[in-house]
Write an enzyme that holds these catalytic residues in place. Structure first.
Site, PDB file in Angstrom:
ATOM      1  N   GLU A 172      93.261  -9.910  36.832  1.00  0.00           N
ATOM      2  CA  GLU A 172      92.475 -10.608  37.873  1.00  0.00           C
ATOM      3  C   GLU A 172      93.087 -10.455  39.259  1.00  0.00           C
ATOM      4  O   GLU A 172      93.337 -11.443  39.958  1.00  0.00           O
ATOM      5  CB  GLU A 172      92.318 -12.097  37.504  1.00  0.00           C
ATOM      6  CG  GLU A 172      91.535 -12.298  36.230  1.00  0.00           C
ATOM      7  CD  GLU A 172      91.184 -13.752  35.906  1.00  0.00           C
ATOM      8  OE1 GLU A 172      91.686 -14.668  36.570  1.00  0.00           O
ATOM      9  OE2 GLU A 172      90.397 -13.955  34.976  1.00  0.00           O
ATOM     10  N   GLU A 291      88.368 -11.368  28.713  1.00  0.00           N
ATOM     11  CA  GLU A 291      88.473 -12.835  28.718  1.00  0.00           C
ATOM     12  C   GLU A 291      87.065 -13.397  28.694  1.00  0.00           C
ATOM     13  O   GLU A 291      86.293 -13.196  29.645  1.00  0.00           O
ATOM     14  CB  GLU A 291      89.213 -13.359  29.946  1.00  0.00           C
ATOM     15  CG  GLU A 291      90.710 -13.120  29.887  1.00  0.00           C
ATOM     16  CD  GLU A 291      91.487 -13.860  30.978  1.00  0.00           C
ATOM     17  OE1 GLU A 291      91.098 -14.986  31.337  1.00  0.00           O
ATOM     18  OE2 GLU A 291      92.476 -13.284  31.458  1.00  0.00           O
TER      19      GLU A 291
HETATM   20  O1  AHR Z   1      92.744 -17.718  30.137  1.00  0.00           O
HETATM   21  C1  AHR Z   1      93.182 -18.568  31.145  1.00  0.00           C
HETATM   22  C2  AHR Z   1      93.269 -17.891  32.503  1.00  0.00           C
HETATM   23  O2  AHR Z   1      91.984 -17.579  32.929  1.00  0.00           O
HETATM   24  C3  AHR Z   1      93.989 -16.570  32.533  1.00  0.00           C
HETATM   25  O3  AHR Z   1      95.353 -16.716  32.706  1.00  0.00           O
HETATM   26  C4  AHR Z   1      93.384 -15.893  33.727  1.00  0.00           C
HETATM   27  O4  AHR Z   1      93.388 -14.499  33.608  1.00  0.00           O
HETATM   28  C5  AHR Z   1      92.004 -16.490  33.816  1.00  0.00           C
HETATM   29  O5  AHR Z   1      91.715 -16.917  35.098  1.00  0.00           O
END
Ligand code: AHR
Length: 494
Positions: A172, A291
């Site tokens: 990210e 994610e």
């Molecule tokens: O999964 C939790 C967080 O969410 C992770 O660390 C990040 O990549 C995202 O913003």
């Protein structure tokens, strides 16, 4: 209500890449310490891994686990987590304002992944660090040469390389919350150069470049284009991240969020192809949705957590039955896009926005979302079939024509087992299904497993771990999807 579900043997979307059933363990909260690792726990094995947790993880058949972050990786020095445990530094962990003891690092995690019958998907730090540390880590993990980092691994007790195939180029990097976030130009350049040196060390690895942190980021689109213009030739996948919430407490709208996931995937794939055309490239960039999940329950509790403690209870969302229904819809959406999404990681795996919860020193249990993931991972391998569903639709928020029934059929690797996954989004009406399985006339239904519950807000807890758990339905000629239900219907050749 009635629905007609149609699919044909010769109308396939794609072979399903098993890695869409990946997950994620970050050094965050109690995911590692008190989650997968707790040497004083009664079930701990010789390396301190909780076997009660491992058993549940193995049930999920997770082929890859992303590690060690997440936001954590952007401030992580991987060298802190190798070698003699008593000499590892205790560090301020800036992403989550916690203390990292470094008791677990890459040496331990790759061992845990082996015990979980899984493989590591490794992220490198492109926040505070860069190409140099990344190429050293590839050497440490994968190289057989008689050189410094490969020898360091041997010295630490690992003669054979770990053979880690899949790597993320940071995490990210567009997010202002990210440690040392970057502009698209800055990230595109560093991703390209890092990818180059990592592949010089091990040309067999595959690399995932960061897409935007979510679809609502202000630079979404421009970020993807710029990054790919720089790094297209060196990377193999582009990442997507998105979390869904029901802050509005509007269940019909919440259950329709998979339509947004679908649009997000299709728009991102289109951008990848735009750059492919621009570059006159023969290579297609596939997607890594590394994610995804529901995440919103824990926000208030997290604000009360004490800063600078070891393994604080962060992001411990307690998942409701309606969350499980959306997770079912999201899994169906990933399958519907199996031609482009080759990797996906349910974020995360244990304690932190996770299907598996533990009490430190105590029990382990499956949250509601465990079940759709389990069913999809076990039954949803093989080939995704183009599936049409004629049914009534509804509108919610800014979304129209939301089908009450979300569904997909898959043909198993044995070529003889068909599975139909279906969510009935209606909160009050059951749905009778007319199944048209063209080319599968000699198949009959052998099982119908469902997740049903009267209470949309029901959760599983340590005391009541089975409040929301699957039931086996009786199998007849007609298929009925109960109101608000997740369904797995298996058919086999006679
Ligand atoms: O999964 C939790 C967080 O969410 C992770 O660390 C990040 O990549 C995202 O913003």
């Amino acid at each position: 209500m009635k629905a007609k579900i149609t699919f044909r043997k010769d109308n396939i979307i794609s072979k399903i890449d098993d890695r869409i059933y990946g997950s994620f363990i970050e050094h965050l909260g109690r995911a590692v310490y008190g989650g997968i690792y707790e040497p004083t726990h009664p079930t701990a094995d010789d390396q301190g891994f909780r076997q009660d947790v491992l058993e549940l993880v193995k049930q999920l058949r997770v082929p890859i686990v992303r590690y060690p972050g997440g936001n954590f990786v952007s401030g992580y020095n991987w060298e802190d987590g190798i070698g003699d445990k008593s000499r590892r530094p205790r560090k301020m962990e800036l992403a989550w304002s916690s203390i990292e003891t470094n008791e677990v690092g890459i040496d331990e995690f790759q061992e845990w992944a082996k015990r979980a019958d899984s493989a590591v998907m490794m992220a490198v730090n492109l926040g505070t660090r860069g190409p140099d540390e990344a190429r050293n880590l590839v050497e440490y993990c994968n190289s057989e040469t008689d050189t410094y980092y490969a020898n360091l691994r041997r010295q630490n007790g690992f003669e054979n390389p770990f053979g880690i195939k899949l790597w993320c180029l940071g995490n990210e990097m567009d997010g202002p919350w990210q440690i040392c976030s970057k502009t698209p130009e800055e990230y595109g350049r560093v991703a390209y150069e890092t990818a180059k040196v990592m592949k010089m060390v091990d040309p067999t690895i595959e690399l995932v470049a960061c897409g935007s942190s979510n679809v609502n980021m202000p630079l979404w689109g421009e970020w993807e284009r710029t990054v790919l213009r720089h790094a297209y030739d060196q990377v193999d996948y582009l990442s997507l991240h998105n979390y869904y919430n029901n802050h509005a407490n509007d269940t019909p709208l919440f259950l329709a969020q998979s339509l947004n996931m679908d649009r997000f995937i299709k728009k991102t794939a289109a951008i990848c192809d735009e750059i492919k055309a621009e570059k006159r490239s023969k290579k297609t960039i596939h997607l890594s949705f590394d994610e995804w999940n529901v995440w919103f329950h824990s926000g208030e509790k997290d604000r009360k957590v004490k800063r600078w403690s070891v393994a604080p209870p962060l992001l411990e969302d307690e998942y409701t039955f309606e969350d499980a229904l959306l997770v079912g819809c999201l899994l169906i959406t990933l399958l519907k896009n199996a031609d482009r999404v080759k990797i996906a990681c349910l974020a995360q795996l244990v304690n932190v926005i996770a299907p598996i919860m533990t009490e430190t020193g105590g029990s382990v249990w499956a949250q509601t979302i465990f079940y759709p993931f389990l069913h999809a991972s076990v039954h949803g391998r093989g080939t995704a079939l183009a599936t049409e569903c004629e049914c009534e639709t509804y509108s919610a928020g800014d979304l129209a024509e939301i089908p009450y029934v979300e569904t997909i059929a898959t043909l198993g690797e044995d070529g003889e087992t068909l599975t139909v996954f279906a969510v009935n989004r209606s909160l009050c009406e059951a749905c009778t299904v007319d199944l048209c399985a063209e080319g599968f006339e000699d198949y009959r239904i052998v099982s119908h497993t469902a997740l049903e519950c009267d209470d949309l807000k029901a959760i599983n807890t340590a005391e009541h771990p089975d409040t929301v758990s699957p039931v086996e339905k009786s199998v007849g000629n007609a298929i009925e999807l109960a109101a608000k239900s997740w369904n797995v219907i298996v058919l086999r050749k006679n």
